[in-house]
Design a protein around this motif. Sequence first.
Motif, PDB file in Angstrom:
ATOM      1  N   TYR A  25     -24.514  24.472 -22.265  1.00  0.00           N
ATOM      2  CA  TYR A  25     -23.205  24.753 -22.849  1.00  0.00           C
ATOM      3  C   TYR A  25     -22.159  23.894 -22.134  1.00  0.00           C
ATOM      4  N   GLU A  63     -17.884  23.500 -21.649  1.00  0.00           N
ATOM      5  CA  GLU A  63     -16.483  23.775 -21.927  1.00  0.00           C
ATOM      6  C   GLU A  63     -15.849  22.473 -22.415  1.00  0.00           C
ATOM      7  N   PRO A  64     -14.994  22.510 -23.425  1.00  0.00           N
ATOM      8  CA  PRO A  64     -14.362  21.270 -23.879  1.00  0.00           C
ATOM      9  C   PRO A  64     -13.651  20.523 -22.754  1.00  0.00           C
ATOM     10  N   MET A  78     -21.059  24.188 -27.526  1.00  0.00           N
ATOM     11  CA  MET A  78     -19.748  24.255 -26.898  1.00  0.00           C
ATOM     12  C   MET A  78     -19.385  25.722 -26.674  1.00  0.00           C
ATOM     13  N   THR A  79     -18.586  25.966 -25.636  1.00  0.00           N
ATOM     14  CA  THR A  79     -18.140  27.323 -25.328  1.00  0.00           C
ATOM     15  C   THR A  79     -16.705  27.276 -24.849  1.00  0.00           C
ATOM     16  N   THR A  80     -15.970  28.327 -25.079  1.00  0.00           N
ATOM     17  CA  THR A  80     -14.569  28.338 -24.671  1.00  0.00           C
ATOM     18  C   THR A  80     -14.406  28.560 -23.176  1.00  0.00           C
ATOM     19  N   SER A  81     -15.395  29.190 -22.518  1.00  0.00           N
ATOM     20  CA  SER A  81     -15.272  29.485 -21.099  1.00  0.00           C
ATOM     21  C   SER A  81     -16.643  29.553 -20.448  1.00  0.00           C
TER      22      SER A  81
END
Length: 356
Positions: free
Chosen positions: A24, A26-27, A51-54
Amino acid sequence: MALTVIEKPNVDRSELSFIPDLVYFEPGALEYPKGKRIMAWVEKEGIPFRMTTSHNRITNLPGDSELEQYRIAKRTLVVGVRKTLKFDQSKPSAEYAIPIATGCMGHCHYCYLQTTLGSKPYIRVYVNIDEILQAAQGYIDEREPEVTRFEAACTSDPVGLEPITGSLRELIEYMGEQPLGRLRFVTKFHHVDSLLDAKHNGHTRIRFSVNAKYVIKHFEPATSRFEQRIEAAAKVAKAGYPMGFIIAPIIWHDGWEEGYAELLESLAKALPEEAQNGDLTFELIQHRFTKTAKNVIEKRYPKTKLEMDIEKRKYKWGRWGQGKYVYPDEQAYALRMFISERIFEHFPNAKIEYFT
């Protein structure tokens, strides 16, 4: 998404460095050079990624059961930005823990990360190393003229991740230039080759976690073999690093005296003169567990042979108000004296930093 396990045929998997089954990002991690390098490696290896936000919240891990999700999480890498740059204390090993990774690919049944990480057993690496080092410099300046030691392995085994991140080498070379900064880390893995020519200036102590064969066999799956660790230790000694060994957890078991005597005899035979006569340290930690850890371990490793009988243990209060179960004083004393005597028999110039 189906998971792809990257296998290399006809190779002992313990010889391989860690290759995750899923990654994964984070951007924000892709805005850093290290994040871009890891992404390029993931794409080259053909590893599935999302992708993951956190990095602190991975909620859609595959797996049909909690146990299956746990096992998949231990082979999942999360690449993120470390936003919290306030370092935790790391006594008695060092003044502060320096956070470059969280989580471990090993399956050591007794590990305190079982409860420390709770529902987040996946492996996180942080790409903003320059910001982490700036924070470390602040702690060094604050304690001047005292030397400040940083432990890099409080929440992970960074050596197992070094082929992916390169972060340890960066820390080693940074601390090598600091008159008042020192680095320490401990590992159960043997992937040290990229560290051997780093400009450490004697400011990094590399320690290897070792144990009796019984403990390694039954409680340390997915780590390097004992022989691999000792071979790596010899390389580190020849490269001029201060080094040491952590015997942990020391476990009372049938034949423990023979097991720990054999361990220290094997170390003495395998280590080069540079290690035996140099700056060598030992840290001794008896097995302990909390009630929470006992419940988690029995759930995640239902067939474990790890002894966690509360009736056979002594309750010891911890720093944060939570107690742990350790061996009764008589057993703890026997373990401490026997192992200490064997250490000084084989390594008369070594220093035992603590027994806990």
